[in-house]
Design a protein around this motif. Structure first.
Motif, mmCIF file in Angstrom:
data_model
loop_
_atom_site.group_PDB
_atom_site.id
_atom_site.type_symbol
_atom_site.label_atom_id
_atom_site.label_comp_id
_atom_site.label_asym_id
_atom_site.label_seq_id
_atom_site.Cartn_x
_atom_site.Cartn_y
_atom_site.Cartn_z
ATOM 1 N N LEU A 151 0.059 -0.067 12.199
ATOM 2 C CA LEU A 151 -0.947 -0.892 13.123
ATOM 3 C C LEU A 151 -0.664 -2.224 13.031
ATOM 4 O O LEU A 151 -1.431 -2.968 13.641
ATOM 5 C CB LEU A 151 -2.312 -0.503 12.519
ATOM 6 C CG LEU A 151 -2.889 0.934 12.842
ATOM 7 C CD1 LEU A 151 -2.082 2.058 12.100
ATOM 8 C CD2 LEU A 151 -4.456 1.276 12.534
ATOM 9 N N LEU A 152 0.105 -2.771 11.964
ATOM 10 C CA LEU A 152 0.450 -4.272 11.831
ATOM 11 C C LEU A 152 1.451 -4.687 12.278
ATOM 12 O O LEU A 152 1.471 -5.664 12.917
ATOM 13 C CB LEU A 152 0.023 -4.234 10.593
ATOM 14 C CG LEU A 152 -1.242 -3.918 9.660
ATOM 15 C CD1 LEU A 152 -1.280 -4.153 8.193
ATOM 16 C CD2 LEU A 152 -2.395 -5.228 10.183
ATOM 17 N N MET A 207 0.954 -1.321 -0.022
ATOM 18 C CA MET A 207 -0.093 -0.021 0.095
ATOM 19 C C MET A 207 0.937 1.185 0.016
ATOM 20 O O MET A 207 0.562 2.202 -0.494
ATOM 21 C CB MET A 207 -0.969 0.119 1.123
ATOM 22 C CG MET A 207 -2.002 1.235 1.472
ATOM 23 S SD MET A 207 -3.087 0.953 2.874
ATOM 24 C CE MET A 207 -4.072 2.047 2.460
ATOM 25 N N GLY A 208 1.916 1.214 0.805
ATOM 26 C CA GLY A 208 2.806 2.375 0.906
ATOM 27 C C GLY A 208 4.203 1.980 1.218
ATOM 28 O O GLY A 208 4.647 0.833 0.972
ATOM 29 N N LEU A 209 5.033 2.822 1.653
ATOM 30 C CA LEU A 209 6.469 2.583 1.954
ATOM 31 C C LEU A 209 7.166 2.042 0.742
ATOM 32 O O LEU A 209 7.927 1.061 0.953
ATOM 33 C CB LEU A 209 6.594 1.760 3.422
ATOM 34 C CG LEU A 209 6.138 2.211 4.646
ATOM 35 C CD1 LEU A 209 6.439 1.316 5.700
ATOM 36 C CD2 LEU A 209 6.896 3.468 4.845
ATOM 37 N N LEU A 232 -0.660 8.793 4.674
ATOM 38 C CA LEU A 232 -1.654 7.760 5.065
ATOM 39 C C LEU A 232 -1.339 6.525 4.783
ATOM 40 O O LEU A 232 -1.406 5.474 5.483
ATOM 41 C CB LEU A 232 -3.192 8.420 4.559
ATOM 42 C CG LEU A 232 -4.327 7.555 5.239
ATOM 43 C CD1 LEU A 232 -4.324 8.163 6.656
ATOM 44 C CD2 LEU A 232 -5.504 7.831 4.485
ATOM 45 N N ARG A 233 -0.945 6.337 3.406
ATOM 46 C CA ARG A 233 -0.468 4.828 3.075
ATOM 47 C C ARG A 233 0.450 4.430 3.666
ATOM 48 O O ARG A 233 0.791 3.333 4.062
ATOM 49 C CB ARG A 233 -0.366 5.029 1.253
ATOM 50 C CG ARG A 233 -1.406 5.288 0.648
ATOM 51 C CD ARG A 233 -1.067 4.865 -0.802
ATOM 52 N NE ARG A 233 -0.458 5.977 -1.556
ATOM 53 C CZ ARG A 233 0.763 6.146 -1.867
ATOM 54 N NH1 ARG A 233 1.484 5.146 -1.628
ATOM 55 N NH2 ARG A 233 1.509 7.173 -2.072
ATOM 56 N N ASP A 234 1.647 5.158 3.809
ATOM 57 C CA ASP A 234 2.831 4.901 4.342
ATOM 58 C C ASP A 234 2.626 4.331 6.017
ATOM 59 O O ASP A 234 3.313 3.698 6.669
ATOM 60 C CB ASP A 234 3.874 5.968 4.340
ATOM 61 C CG ASP A 234 4.432 6.226 3.048
ATOM 62 O OD1 ASP A 234 4.250 5.314 2.202
ATOM 63 O OD2 ASP A 234 5.357 7.194 2.974
ATOM 64 N N LEU A 235 1.703 5.095 6.635
ATOM 65 C CA LEU A 235 1.507 4.846 7.881
ATOM 66 C C LEU A 235 0.670 3.669 8.445
ATOM 67 O O LEU A 235 0.705 2.916 9.400
ATOM 68 C CB LEU A 235 0.853 6.068 8.841
ATOM 69 C CG LEU A 235 0.844 6.138 10.154
ATOM 70 C CD1 LEU A 235 2.052 5.965 10.740
ATOM 71 C CD2 LEU A 235 0.308 7.311 10.737
ATOM 72 N N ARG A 236 -0.189 3.232 7.487
ATOM 73 C CA ARG A 236 -1.082 2.220 7.382
ATOM 74 C C ARG A 236 -0.373 0.910 8.178
ATOM 75 O O ARG A 236 -1.181 0.121 9.049
ATOM 76 C CB ARG A 236 -1.918 1.766 6.669
ATOM 77 C CG ARG A 236 -3.007 0.825 6.722
ATOM 78 C CD ARG A 236 -3.964 1.084 7.627
ATOM 79 N NE ARG A 236 -4.840 0.201 8.283
ATOM 80 C CZ ARG A 236 -4.766 -0.605 9.085
ATOM 81 N NH1 ARG A 236 -3.493 -1.035 9.570
ATOM 82 N NH2 ARG A 236 -5.712 -1.441 9.244
ATOM 83 N N VAL A 237 0.707 0.578 7.832
ATOM 84 C CA VAL A 237 1.530 -0.674 8.244
ATOM 85 C C VAL A 237 1.632 -0.644 9.643
ATOM 86 O O VAL A 237 1.776 -1.651 10.459
ATOM 87 C CB VAL A 237 2.715 -0.854 7.229
ATOM 88 C CG1 VAL A 237 3.850 0.069 8.020
ATOM 89 C CG2 VAL A 237 3.161 -2.586 7.585
ATOM 90 N N PHE A 260 -2.909 7.342 12.621
ATOM 91 C CA PHE A 260 -3.637 6.991 11.461
ATOM 92 C C PHE A 260 -4.900 7.866 11.122
ATOM 93 O O PHE A 260 -5.210 8.530 10.120
ATOM 94 C CB PHE A 260 -3.993 5.748 11.112
ATOM 95 C CG PHE A 260 -4.718 5.180 10.028
ATOM 96 C CD1 PHE A 260 -3.608 5.183 8.917
ATOM 97 C CD2 PHE A 260 -5.840 4.911 9.615
ATOM 98 C CE1 PHE A 260 -4.009 4.823 7.612
ATOM 99 C CE2 PHE A 260 -6.472 4.593 8.555
ATOM 100 C CZ PHE A 260 -5.526 4.456 7.382
#
Lengths: 568, 568
Positions: A419-420, A251-253, A412-417, A387
């Protein structure tokens, strides 16, 4: 752009946490005074803004490329790393014996936030370097340390953690990678690992992989796991049998290569004791999770600066949209979460420094207990809210927020991970509940908040105290009613986080009252008001949720399973 | 994959809303019986699953390309459109006079949800076709209708709405595009419009642009705006002067071209009266916003199906992760929001049908008032919560959720824009507060919930009634205290949404009690329990927020502005 974050960092470290005084009590850091902290924080933001931020959008667009078995990082990334090494940044928190500057975690935390705000993709290469260094330093043989530690300290080598396998994610006990002793002290590693950030790249020549694998006859489960050091390049200068099978599309990064690595008879060496692989990694876990929390704070802080800037300049309805209350609400709430997260994360990092370096063993232990209690909250709450805050800042841009040129959607895309990884936020909640709250009936948490709220000269102290007491009662009722951990844990983590933020915001308010009556402190106090009147009320919901679970735990568990689709 | 959504759609339409009975009271739709609704819903999901879903990931990867001034949609998109036209789908809700099937909005809503679940990028081309058709039908001259209406009804032409300009987003009154009469009934249009979805593509030959522009001597502001029809191809077969300047790079919806269009002396014709451009578009606004809400429901439903599937098959800790309560919680909450959203959106669409087609004028007006009250809630709440639900479903996948191959991260990227377009969710809240709640002191809202909760045979009816009463008191207190709209609106919208969902869940529970005791209805009742015990408690927070505003509105406004960074 990060002047705002830098100013607030100074407030948190100096005025709120009184970090210089705390560090003065730690012999290893006694020389870290206010001026030094300021200087490092300023230089960190300067490096991040000056060298890393300009590579953020281009790194996302260009991404990483796997060519002839090697990974090429985006243009400029290797150069920025050499500048970073040149500046001595990797050495910041390393031990003076290894050529490091021996600065405390809390100062390195500032660096991590600044990098996460400027270029989270680039930050992934650096993210676990110090953790890998600390792990090797604590558990590596003298020979391994002699060979690798210095280069990790200086940043001449980088490091990966190779834990996850296709069938083994949250449950690492399912790992199948094997390590077979050769008889000469080395092992042959065979297996496939996934989600290896920085599994290959061209920032450094050498890459040190820390790999969880099973020795022959190791028992099943996590007790059969040992940790091995597997270098990309062997001591004789030949390439080790570590193959990059694939880069994941994400998604990002995009600027950070997430590799599938095949250890194809690679040579490695044991780190720590056989069967104690997870234990050897513990040394890096608290700091790593705090740093992930700081990714949430960093991203939110950067998004906030962008969104405020946009709202000031963009006019609709005849005035800048900053004049519109709904826009103000998005910004002010993002600010309250960001600054609250910064307080919580830096405080936890400081407790970790005390846990490592306090001269008194009992104090070290207490600090470690507290840091371990705070860490899952920092990781989960600050990434969840980071997020949300970035998403709210994106919202300020209207339709432009969805368009790449403004750079906010990338955040937003970079940060989503966040949470995982480092344990999903659901696992953080379980960890908090099962290992930090249940065993002592939330006693340590109660003491922590009580101490935090002692002698706080703010009108908000009473509200924070009352919130803490109500939450504690609810948590204990839930424990006494034997509510299953998985049901109670999510609301409990958020509740604990809100109460800790309430205590910190009350202290921040008190610190701002006692300081100069300037724009910064007036705004700080207004943000405290916003927290107490608009954000802390979320506690009402959490208490009602917990109360509903307590009323009939068995029915709640059965209902949840049924609604989720469990059939039988 | 969409069997679950289809089964629930049948429940909502037949058992909960009794749509066939309601439609039987509308002469235009009297023949729409349960069997026909079922048949269309099934066929819609079959088309979406069979033809559109397979093009979703590839469309995202391939994106749109601007080549020699024309846009090429992803591979397969034009073919899928021709199949869609072939199947008569665009005609679904068009008037029989135009060759349409004259089906109600509520049935077209089912189609929109199915498409949004299967392929939201493709759905963008179709999204506003019916709205454009309805606008032209209501306001176009006979000549324009004769020339364009049939092709819009059949889907031979597609349509765009060209409203936004670089300096005019939420405030369309700032539009500068000019329309100069030629004297032959046509105008020359000059100006640049941005964010034009489907501004050019190869799905259809003709594209009809509906353009907001200013006639000479038009007053400033929105009263100076008129609507013009500007076709891509002129009646004489030559290309009109509509230039695609650029495609925007976006967070998601890569399969849908977001164009910057320059009207470079393009020929157009007035639609409706001069200065009544916004009014001419009203006819499409309610339905368009309900459809955007359904994008949230569709995406969440699809994500839920994927996440449940994954949780059933993925084992960690010795059991499928579906057995773990935190995973169950993510899934069950996503389900409660998704099914609740579906109830609210389809109910609103049905009210819209009554507003259009009820034989009694007073009933039509009442239905329109209610639909207009419900619409901003549908749009904002269902996209906010759809985004949250998709994010929660992504969370179920752990680290895999961040990786593109699972397809779940695309859903999150694609959906994010729904919180922004058709009026940002903040604007929806203001609309609700200023135009639907304030003028009658929330009387209409009170009546709506009272009627919804009359004679509901569910143990949850009392909880829903109490929630409605408490919210109403809070709203009126806030109104009486003259709290500025922008401060109260966000909490008010969410509160109204929660109360409406509570009423609908109580009714759904009652409907499930009265139905067969099978797995579907047991699960429905369990999901209702989850809603009332774990989600409705959010109302506690909202009431506390509203109460804090009421206590001192002026201080609240000043604090918010200060925390947001307003200086002076």
């Amino acid at each position: 752009m990060s002047q705002d974050a830098l100013r607030d960092t100074r407030f948190v470290l100096q005025q709120l946490l009184q970090a210089p005084a705390v560090l003065a009590g730690l012999p290893a850091h006694a020389e870290v005074d206010a001026a030094l902290i300021d200087q490092v924080a300023e230089a960190a933001h300067e490096f991040a803004d000056g060298l890393l931020a300009p590579l953020n959008a281009s790194g996302d667009r260009e991404g990483c490329h796997l060519e002839n078995g090697s990974v090429r990082a985006p243009t400029g990334f290797a150069w920025a790393w050499s500048e970073f090494v040149e500046g001595g940044w990797p050495l910041l928190a390393c031990h003076p014996d290894d050529g490091g500057q021996g600065l405390p975690q809390v100062v390195e935390a500032v660096l991590h936030e600044a990098i996460s705000a400027a270029n989270p993709g680039w930050g992934m290469y650096f993210g676990i370097l110090h953790g890998g260094y600390a792990c090797l330093r604590a558990h590596g043989s003298e020979e391994l340390k002699a060979r690798y530690l210095g280069d990790l300290a200086s940043g001449k080598s980088l490091v990966t953690m190779a834990l996850t396998e296709p069938q083994a994610g949250s449950d690492l006990g399912l790992c199948r990678t094997r390590a077979t002793p050769r008889g000469d002290g080395s092992v042959v590693v065979e297996g496939t690992k996934i989600f290896i950030s920085g599994g290959d790249h061209d920032l450094t020549h050498q890459i040190v992989h820390l790999v969880l694998a099973r020795l022959p006859d190791a028992p099943a489960g996590s007790r059969g796991l040992s940790l091995f050091l597997v270098p990309k390049w062997l001591p004789d200068g030949t390439r080790n049998a570590v193959v990059v099978e694939r880069l994941e599309e994400k998604m990002g990064l995009h600027a950070s290569p997430t590799c599938v690595l095949r250890f194809d008879g690679a040579t490695g060496w044991l780190v720590g004791e056989p069967g104690r692989g997870l234990n050897a990694m513990f040394v890096m876990m608290n700091a790593a999770r705090i740093n992930v929390g700081l990714q949430g704070v960093g991203a939110a802080g950067a998004a906030l600066a962008q969104a405020e800037d946009y709202a000031t300049q963009r006019a609709q309805g005849g005035v800048p949209i900053l004049r519109h209350a709904p826009v103000q609400r998005l910004l002010a709430q993002a600010r309250a979460w960001t600054e609250g997260g910064r307080m919580l994360a830096l405080w936890t990092a400081l407790r970790l420094d005390q846990a490592h370096a306090h001269p008194d063993a009992a104090e070290r232990e207490r600090a470690l207990r507290e840091a371990s209690l705070l860490t899952p909250i920092v990781k989960a709450l600050l990434t969840d809210q980071g997020f949300k805050a970035v998403s709210d800042c994106l919202q300020v841009f209207g339709g432009h927020g969805y368009v790449s040129e403004w750079g906010i959607e990338q955040r937003l895309r970079d940060l989503r991970v966040s949470l995982l990884y480092e344990g999903t936020n659901e696992i953080q909640a379980l960890d908090l509940w099962q290992r930090r709250l249940l065993p002592d009936h939330a006693q340590a948490f109660a003491q922590l908040t009580t101490r935090l709220l002692q002698d706080v000269a703010s009108p908000w102290a009473a509200a924070a105290t009352q919130a803490a007491e109500r939450l504690l009662t609810a948590l204990r009722n839930v424990m006494d009613a034997d509510v299953p951990a998985g049901l109670a844990a999510p609301s409990a983590l958020r509740g604990c986080g809100l109460v800790l933020l309430a205590a910190l915001w009350a202290r921040a308010d008190a610190a701002a009252v006692g300081a100069a009556d300037d724009a910064f402190h007036r705004r700080k106090r207004a943000t405290a008001v916003l927290f107490f009147t608009q954000l802390l009320p979320e506690l009402e919901t959490l208490l009602a949720q917990l109360d509903a679970l307590r009323a009939d735990p068995r029915a709640a568990a059965a209902t949840l399973a049924l609604a989720a689709g469990v059939t039988e």
